[in-house]
Scaffold this motif. Structure first.
Motif, PDB file in Angstrom:
ATOM      1  N   VAL A   1       0.831  -1.204   0.000  1.00 35.24           N
ATOM      2  CA  VAL A   1       0.000   0.000   0.000  1.00 35.24           C
ATOM      3  C   VAL A   1       0.866   1.255   0.000  1.00 35.24           C
ATOM      4  O   VAL A   1       0.604   2.213  -0.743  1.00 35.24           O
ATOM      5  N   THR A   2       1.916   1.268   0.818  1.00 34.57           N
ATOM      6  CA  THR A   2       2.800   2.429   0.888  1.00 34.57           C
ATOM      7  C   THR A   2       3.487   2.683  -0.445  1.00 34.57           C
ATOM      8  O   THR A   2       3.569   3.832  -0.920  1.00 34.57           O
ATOM      9  N   TRP A   3       4.002   1.624  -1.072  1.00 35.86           N
ATOM     10  CA  TRP A   3       4.653   1.754  -2.388  1.00 35.86           C
ATOM     11  C   TRP A   3       3.689   2.370  -3.391  1.00 35.86           C
ATOM     12  O   TRP A   3       4.023   3.334  -4.093  1.00 35.86           O
ATOM     13  N   ILE A   4       2.479   1.816  -3.457  1.00 39.84           N
ATOM     14  CA  ILE A   4       1.495   2.269  -4.451  1.00 39.84           C
ATOM     15  C   ILE A   4       1.108   3.719  -4.201  1.00 39.84           C
ATOM     16  O   ILE A   4       1.021   4.529  -5.142  1.00 39.84           O
ATOM     17  N   GLU A   5       0.869   4.072  -2.938  1.00 40.35           N
ATOM     18  CA  GLU A   5       0.436   5.430  -2.623  1.00 40.35           C
ATOM     19  C   GLU A   5       1.522   6.450  -2.955  1.00 40.35           C
ATOM     20  O   GLU A   5       1.235   7.519  -3.499  1.00 40.35           O
ATOM     21  N   ILE A   6       2.768   6.142  -2.642  1.00 38.00           N
ATOM     22  CA  ILE A   6       3.860   7.072  -2.943  1.00 38.00           C
ATOM     23  C   ILE A   6       4.049   7.197  -4.450  1.00 38.00           C
ATOM     24  O   ILE A   6       4.203   8.310  -4.984  1.00 38.00           O
ATOM     25  N   ALA A   7       4.031   6.067  -5.150  1.00 33.01           N
ATOM     26  CA  ALA A   7       4.258   6.095  -6.595  1.00 33.01           C
ATOM     27  C   ALA A   7       3.161   6.863  -7.330  1.00 33.01           C
ATOM     28  O   ALA A   7       3.446   7.581  -8.297  1.00 33.01           O
TER      29      ALA A   7
ATOM     30  N   PHE B   1       9.944   2.010 -10.272  1.00 29.03           N
ATOM     31  CA  PHE B   1       9.184   2.280  -9.054  1.00 29.03           C
ATOM     32  C   PHE B   1       7.828   2.881  -9.395  1.00 29.03           C
ATOM     33  O   PHE B   1       6.784   2.456  -8.874  1.00 29.03           O
ATOM     34  N   ASN B   2       7.825   3.878 -10.270  1.00 30.65           N
ATOM     35  CA  ASN B   2       6.586   4.564 -10.625  1.00 30.65           C
ATOM     36  C   ASN B   2       5.648   3.660 -11.411  1.00 30.65           C
ATOM     37  O   ASN B   2       4.443   3.582 -11.122  1.00 30.65           O
ATOM     38  N   CYS B   3       6.188   2.961 -12.405  1.00 33.95           N
ATOM     39  CA  CYS B   3       5.351   2.071 -13.216  1.00 33.95           C
ATOM     40  C   CYS B   3       4.734   0.964 -12.373  1.00 33.95           C
ATOM     41  O   CYS B   3       3.568   0.606 -12.564  1.00 33.95           O
ATOM     42  N   ALA B   4       5.510   0.419 -11.440  1.00 34.68           N
ATOM     43  CA  ALA B   4       4.997  -0.660 -10.597  1.00 34.68           C
ATOM     44  C   ALA B   4       3.808  -0.190  -9.778  1.00 34.68           C
ATOM     45  O   ALA B   4       2.826  -0.933  -9.608  1.00 34.68           O
ATOM     46  N   GLY B   5       3.864   1.049  -9.265  1.00 36.54           N
ATOM     47  CA  GLY B   5       2.754   1.567  -8.479  1.00 36.54           C
ATOM     48  C   GLY B   5       1.479   1.696  -9.287  1.00 36.54           C
ATOM     49  O   GLY B   5       0.400   1.299  -8.831  1.00 36.54           O
ATOM     50  N   TYR B   6       1.590   2.239 -10.488  1.00 37.29           N
ATOM     51  CA  TYR B   6       0.407   2.395 -11.333  1.00 37.29           C
ATOM     52  C   TYR B   6      -0.107   1.043 -11.837  1.00 37.29           C
ATOM     53  O   TYR B   6      -1.313   0.777 -11.848  1.00 37.29           O
ATOM     54  N   LEU B   7       0.803   0.184 -12.255  1.00 35.76           N
ATOM     55  CA  LEU B   7       0.390  -1.111 -12.786  1.00 35.76           C
ATOM     56  C   LEU B   7      -0.218  -1.989 -11.701  1.00 35.76           C
ATOM     57  O   LEU B   7      -1.089  -2.823 -11.993  1.00 35.76           O
ATOM     58  N   ALA B   8       0.222  -1.833 -10.451  1.00 35.20           N
ATOM     59  CA  ALA B   8      -0.365  -2.618  -9.364  1.00 35.20           C
ATOM     60  C   ALA B   8      -1.861  -2.363  -9.254  1.00 35.20           C
ATOM     61  O   ALA B   8      -2.656  -3.301  -9.073  1.00 35.20           O
TER      62      ALA B   8
END
Length: 220
Positions: free
Chosen positions: A59-65, A100-107
Motif C-alpha cells: 500500500v505504501t509503495w502504491i500510494e507514494i508512486a 518504481f513509478n510504473c509498478a505503483g500504477y500497474l499494481a
C-alpha cells in the motif's frame, strides 16, 4: 517580426547520434516496464491477499508512486540516497525511478483486473483439484493480462516519454543527447523539433507492436 534563421545542417550531422539515443530511450523504457509489470503484479497480490507488514508495504509503495511527482521520485533515487552514501549511476537512477513509478500504477491496474474476475472461477478451479498457485497461474492471471493489456500499453508509452527526465540526472537518452547538442550549437528549436519527431516515431512503433501482439494473443 519573426527573423529566426533555421539551420538544419548541424542537426542532420548529429542525426545518427540522436537515433542511437532514441534506441537507448526505448531500451530503458522497456526494462522499466518489464520490472514494473513483475513488481506491480506482486504488489497487487500482496495488497489483496496479504495481511500485516507485507500488505502495508504494498500500500505504501502504491500510494507514494501514484501520489507524488515522478520527478521527485527520480531525485530521491538520484540525490536522496546519495545523502546516505548510496550513489547510483545515471542509468540505474532512471531505471529504478521509472520502475518504481510504473509498478505503483500497474499494481492498481492489476488489482482492478483481478477484481473483474468472478470469485466463482477460483472456487471452481479449487474444486477441480487445483491449488491456489495453479488456479492463479492457469485460470486467473491469463484473464487479468487480457483485461489490463491496453493499460499496460499506455504505461509503456508513458515510460518512453517520461524517460526524458533522465537528462536531469545526467543520463544521455534522447532528451539528454538533444540538450547536449543544442547547447553546443545553439540550435535549440531545430534539435528539439527533430527529437519530438523521433519520440513520435518511437511511440508509434510501440503502439503498432502492441496491436500486432494483441492480434496474436487475443485471437479467441
Amino acid at each position: 517580426m519573426f527573423d529566426y534563421n533555421f539551420h538544419w545542417r548541424p542537426v542532420l550531422k548529429s542525426l545518427p547520434d540522436l537515433i542511437q539515443a532514441g534506441l537507448v530511450t526505448l531500451e530503458i523504457a522497456s526494462l522499466a516496464m518489464f520490472l514494473g509489470v513483475v513488481i506491480g503484479l506482486c504488489l497487487a497480490l500482496m495488497r489483496m491477499n496479504m495481511k500485516g507488514p507485507l500488505k502495508w508495504f504494498a500500500v505504501t509503495w502504491i500510494e507514494i508512486a501514484r501520489n507524488t511527482p515522478a520527478l521527485f521520485q527520480l531525485f530521491f533515487f538520484g540525490f536522496g540516497l546519495g545523502a546516505f552514501g548510496i550513489n547510483l549511476s545515471p542509468f540505474t537512477i532512471i531505471l529504478t525511478g521509472l520502475s518504481f513509478n510504473c509498478a505503483g500504477y500497474l499494481a492498481e491496474n492489476f488489482r482492478g483486473g483481478f477484481q473483474a474476475i468472478p470469485v466463482m472461477q477460483i472456487n471452481s478451479a479449487r474444486c477441480l483439484g487445483m491449488n491456489s498457485w495453479q488456479a492463479y497461474t492457469r485460470i486467473v492471471i491469463p484473464q487479468v493480462l487480457r483485461i489490463v493489456y491496453y493499460p499496460i500499453t499506455n504505461q509503456m508509452v508513458w515510460a518512453v516519454l517520461m524517460s526524458s527526465l533522465g537528462m536531469l540526472v545526467g543520463f544521455k537518452e534522447l532528451s539528454g543527447e538533444t540538450q547536449f547538442f543544442a547547447s553546443k550549437t545553439f540550435r535549440v528549436f531545430e534539435y528539439f523539433a527533430v527529437a519530438a519527431v523521433i519520440y513520435y516515431v518511437i511511440v508509434k512503433i510501440v503502439l503498432g507492436a502492441s496491436r500486432l501482439l494483441a492480434m496474436r494473443l487475443f485471437r479467441y
